[in-house]
Design an enzyme around this catalytic site. Sequence first.
Site, mmCIF file in Angstrom:
data_model
loop_
_atom_site.group_PDB
_atom_site.id
_atom_site.type_symbol
_atom_site.label_atom_id
_atom_site.label_comp_id
_atom_site.label_asym_id
_atom_site.label_seq_id
_atom_site.Cartn_x
_atom_site.Cartn_y
_atom_site.Cartn_z
ATOM 1 N N ARG A 227 0.833 -1.195 0.000
ATOM 2 C CA ARG A 227 0.000 0.000 0.000
ATOM 3 C C ARG A 227 0.872 1.251 0.000
ATOM 4 O O ARG A 227 2.031 1.208 0.395
ATOM 5 C CB ARG A 227 -0.921 0.000 1.212
ATOM 6 C CG ARG A 227 -2.042 -1.024 1.109
ATOM 7 C CD ARG A 227 -2.833 -1.171 2.410
ATOM 8 N NE ARG A 227 -4.060 -1.902 2.190
ATOM 9 C CZ ARG A 227 -4.131 -3.228 2.029
ATOM 10 N NH1 ARG A 227 -3.024 -3.959 2.070
ATOM 11 N NH2 ARG A 227 -5.289 -3.819 1.816
ATOM 12 N N HIS A 228 0.286 2.353 -0.450
ATOM 13 C CA HIS A 228 0.988 3.626 -0.410
ATOM 14 C C HIS A 228 1.025 4.124 1.021
ATOM 15 O O HIS A 228 0.042 4.002 1.761
ATOM 16 C CB HIS A 228 0.291 4.637 -1.320
ATOM 17 C CG HIS A 228 1.149 5.801 -1.686
ATOM 18 N ND1 HIS A 228 1.488 6.795 -0.786
ATOM 19 C CD2 HIS A 228 1.744 6.144 -2.863
ATOM 20 C CE1 HIS A 228 2.248 7.694 -1.390
ATOM 21 N NE2 HIS A 228 2.425 7.328 -2.647
ATOM 22 N N ALA A 229 2.170 4.689 1.409
ATOM 23 C CA ALA A 229 2.315 5.129 2.802
ATOM 24 C C ALA A 229 1.478 6.356 3.122
ATOM 25 O O ALA A 229 1.086 6.558 4.282
ATOM 26 C CB ALA A 229 3.786 5.411 3.102
#
Length: 394
Positions: A227-229
């Site tokens: 996932r994107h942070a």
Amino acid sequence: MPPRPLDGVTVVSLEQAVAAPFATRQLADLGARVIKVERPGVGDFARVYDGVVHGQSSHFVWLNRSKESLTLDLKRPEAAGVVSRLLARADVFVQNLAPGAAERLGLGAAGLRAAHPRLIVCGLSGYGSSGPYRDRKAYDLLVQAESGVISITGTPEEQVKLAIPVADLAAGMYAYTGILTALFARERRGEGASVEVSMLEALGEWMGFPLTYTLYGGSPPPRSGARHATIAPYGPFTGAGGEMVFLGIQNEREWARFCAEVIERPALASDPRFDTGKKRIANREALDREIEAAFAGRSAAAIIERLEAAGIANARLNTVEQFGAHPQLAARGRWREVESSAGPVRALIPPATIDGVEPRMDRIPALGEHTDAILADLGYEPATVAAWRAAGVV
């Protein structure tokens, strides 16, 4: 064959492993003649990383097409004359030897530039030519660690390295673009240049987002797996049967459309837990549960169909094998066959498509395959070459 941008450019490279060979292969792709100087009997140690490509190393096959292999023991006195003749004809000299090795061989940038004012000299190293880390050995894993890449990669429970040699690739790409820039500048000024690239500094540039985020935000982006942070929803979600779909939502307009058209829950867009990007990040676990519940009864194909109809960026999770059979690569004619001593191998053409230029994708050289021809071209008699071969000079 139409002319290529670097036809007539000669590159001499004392290279091994990934970073420098990656840079010089890009030059060869554009038409440059790349003479790869290798140790007699051993060669570039990347030749034996594995043997999966008809007995050849996958790294070597990937990085060394279209080059000429000259075996030469640089520690023997006879080698100095060979290298001198090579450099007198060369446009570019590239090396990624161990720290200080080029200087000990009399091939430091300052000396070469003084002797050959039009020569472009490029040195790649782990940490640069000065500073307390100058003499430290540097491999991709170690530079990933030193640069902080590993600290932000993985899951909250585990730090992991990137599976591709990103530090080597970053350094190789900056060496390639630095050399191209120096060649362009030489056309204007008539002078060569020294180009220095370190793996740490190259990867540091690629760490620009997390570094800036940390310096001004006070803490690094959290490890978030696939996932994107700092953006949500942005990452993998599971549909019926365990099939995984990746999606990325970049703005509030897309978020509203996703809620209304993909998961058919328009009210979720204005839910006070999720009505801004920052709130969606703060409440990511709850957000993921809502999306997973909406996807649970739908196949990956059905989810992707809805995402496409709504204009939401998405992707399937392909294996490496599936990527190799990707229909987009086939449709765009991105594959070629490259010859080698063990038979043809498949290779992707370079990603920069230049109108009217067919990239050079010639044979992968066997160790020392071009030694006799190169030395003959430099003026050495066959008897001299034969004596050198018997003595282990070549």
